[in-house]
Design an enzyme around this catalytic site. Structure first.
Site, PDB file in Angstrom:
ATOM      1  N   ARG A   6      38.861 -34.229  -5.954  1.00  0.00           N
ATOM      2  CA  ARG A   6      38.351 -35.318  -6.788  1.00  0.00           C
ATOM      3  C   ARG A   6      36.903 -35.563  -6.365  1.00  0.00           C
ATOM      4  O   ARG A   6      36.600 -35.529  -5.170  1.00  0.00           O
ATOM      5  CB  ARG A   6      39.230 -36.542  -6.498  1.00  0.00           C
ATOM      6  CG  ARG A   6      39.028 -37.739  -7.356  1.00  0.00           C
ATOM      7  CD  ARG A   6      40.168 -38.729  -7.097  1.00  0.00           C
ATOM      8  NE  ARG A   6      41.435 -38.191  -7.549  1.00  0.00           N
ATOM      9  CZ  ARG A   6      41.820 -38.181  -8.825  1.00  0.00           C
ATOM     10  NH1 ARG A   6      41.090 -38.748  -9.738  1.00  0.00           N
ATOM     11  NH2 ARG A   6      42.979 -37.634  -9.162  1.00  0.00           N
ATOM     12  N   ASN A  58      32.767 -32.450   3.671  1.00  0.00           N
ATOM     13  CA  ASN A  58      33.745 -31.665   2.912  1.00  0.00           C
ATOM     14  C   ASN A  58      33.782 -30.234   3.421  1.00  0.00           C
ATOM     15  O   ASN A  58      32.807 -29.745   3.984  1.00  0.00           O
ATOM     16  CB  ASN A  58      33.350 -31.661   1.428  1.00  0.00           C
ATOM     17  CG  ASN A  58      34.339 -30.902   0.558  1.00  0.00           C
ATOM     18  OD1 ASN A  58      35.551 -31.043   0.725  1.00  0.00           O
ATOM     19  ND2 ASN A  58      33.841 -30.098  -0.368  1.00  0.00           N
ATOM     20  N   HIS A  70      34.610 -26.310   1.910  1.00  0.00           N
ATOM     21  CA  HIS A  70      34.779 -25.572   0.653  1.00  0.00           C
ATOM     22  C   HIS A  70      35.013 -24.094   0.986  1.00  0.00           C
ATOM     23  O   HIS A  70      34.315 -23.531   1.836  1.00  0.00           O
ATOM     24  CB  HIS A  70      33.533 -25.746  -0.220  1.00  0.00           C
ATOM     25  CG  HIS A  70      33.682 -25.077  -1.538  1.00  0.00           C
ATOM     26  ND1 HIS A  70      34.465 -25.591  -2.555  1.00  0.00           N
ATOM     27  CD2 HIS A  70      33.179 -23.908  -2.006  1.00  0.00           C
ATOM     28  CE1 HIS A  70      34.432 -24.771  -3.584  1.00  0.00           C
ATOM     29  NE2 HIS A  70      33.662 -23.739  -3.280  1.00  0.00           N
TER      30      HIS A  70
HETATM   31  C1  GAR Z   1      41.053 -25.554   1.260  1.00  0.00           C
HETATM   32  O1  GAR Z   1      40.890 -24.170   1.112  1.00  0.00           O
HETATM   33  C2  GAR Z   1      39.760 -26.282   0.962  1.00  0.00           C
HETATM   34  O2  GAR Z   1      38.632 -25.580   1.371  1.00  0.00           O
HETATM   35  C3  GAR Z   1      39.820 -26.379  -0.547  1.00  0.00           C
HETATM   36  O3  GAR Z   1      41.152 -26.723  -0.804  1.00  0.00           O
HETATM   37  C4  GAR Z   1      41.991 -26.095   0.181  1.00  0.00           C
HETATM   38  C5  GAR Z   1      42.946 -27.127   0.720  1.00  0.00           C
HETATM   39  O4  GAR Z   1      43.890 -26.531   1.570  1.00  0.00           O
HETATM   40  N1  GAR Z   1      38.905 -27.339  -1.048  1.00  0.00           N
HETATM   41  C6  GAR Z   1      38.187 -27.162  -2.164  1.00  0.00           C
HETATM   42  O5  GAR Z   1      38.312 -26.181  -2.892  1.00  0.00           O
HETATM   43  C7  GAR Z   1      37.215 -28.274  -2.482  1.00  0.00           C
HETATM   44  N2  GAR Z   1      36.279 -27.876  -3.487  1.00  0.00           N
HETATM   45  P1  GAR Z   1      44.793 -27.434   2.519  1.00  0.00           P
HETATM   46  O6  GAR Z   1      45.371 -28.545   1.624  1.00  0.00           O
HETATM   47  O7  GAR Z   1      45.853 -26.517   3.021  1.00  0.00           O
HETATM   48  O8  GAR Z   1      43.933 -27.995   3.584  1.00  0.00           O
END
Ligand code: GAR
Length: 191
Positions: free
Chosen positions: A90, A106, A108
């Site tokens: 979000r 954050n 990424h």
């Molecule tokens: C992770 O790979 C994180 O980098 C990504 O969501 C995943 C969450 O994994 N975030 C994004 O893509 C943000 N733009 P998790 O719930 O197992 O930590």
């Protein structure tokens, strides 16, 4: 003073952060999980490691401002100083950005500015690039655009499948993110 993690889904980064904070005895504890999706697995993880979890469902509010004001009230009550986004799907709005200037971080799963937004791992794999990786950055009003704090490359090797590449990306995240957050809060304590 404490850290809040925001997450929407699985929560493997949340867990890696909590485990590292306890093992390494961080100067600030991770004392709160904010989750925007009822039923997300990260809520079970928080329960298992005894971190307070609050699920704030954006659908219960008329707009983003009202949703974030409610989140902000929880953060203020608990004297939260840093917000660490870990798979929080979000965009952070002006209410939280103004309340936490340079205090929202954050992770990424790509080498930004390549592959911002959703499905970055799949996009890098199917491009196909030879090297992608993970990026830790400050959050601003854009989509994965804030100043970069750290990056770690992850190669796509001969024989890698999307699944094996994904595993390597998550492993890199679980190593890099706690290190960067620990260094940031250590630095923040001294300043
Ligand atoms: C992770 O790979 C994180 O980098 C990504 O969501 C995943 C969450 O994994 N975030 C994004 O893509 C943000 N733009 P998790 O719930 O197992 O930590």
């Amino acid at each position: 003073m404490a850290i809040a993690v925001f997450a929407s889904g699985n929560g493997s980064n949340f867990q890696a952060l909590v485990e590292s904070s306890r093992r390494e005895n961080w100067p600030l504890p991770i004392s709160l999980l904010i989750c925007d999706r009822p039923g997300a697995k990260v809520l079970d993880r928080a329960r298992a490691c005894e971190v307070e979890a609050i699920c704030v469902n954006p659908k219960a509010f008329p707009d983003k401002k009202a949703y974030e004001e409610s989140v902000l009230a929880h953060l203020r009550q608990r004297k939260i100083e840093w917000i660490v986004l870990a798979g929080y799907m979000r965009l952070i709005g002006p209410t939280l950005l103004q309340a936490f200037p340079k205090r929202i971080v954050n992770i990424h799963p790509s080498l930004l500015p390549a592959f911002p937004g959703l499905n970055a791992i799949e996009k890098a794999f199917s491009y196909p690039v030879k090297v992608s990786g993970v990026t830790v950055h400050y959050v601003d009003e854009g989509i994965d655009t804030g100043p970069i704090l750290a990056q770690q490359p992850v190669a796509i090797e001969e024989g890698d499948t999307l699944e094996s590449f994904e595993r390597k990306i998550h492993l890199a995240e679980h190593q890099l993110y706690p290190r960067v957050i620990q260094a940031l809060i250590d630095g923040g304590k001294k300043s």
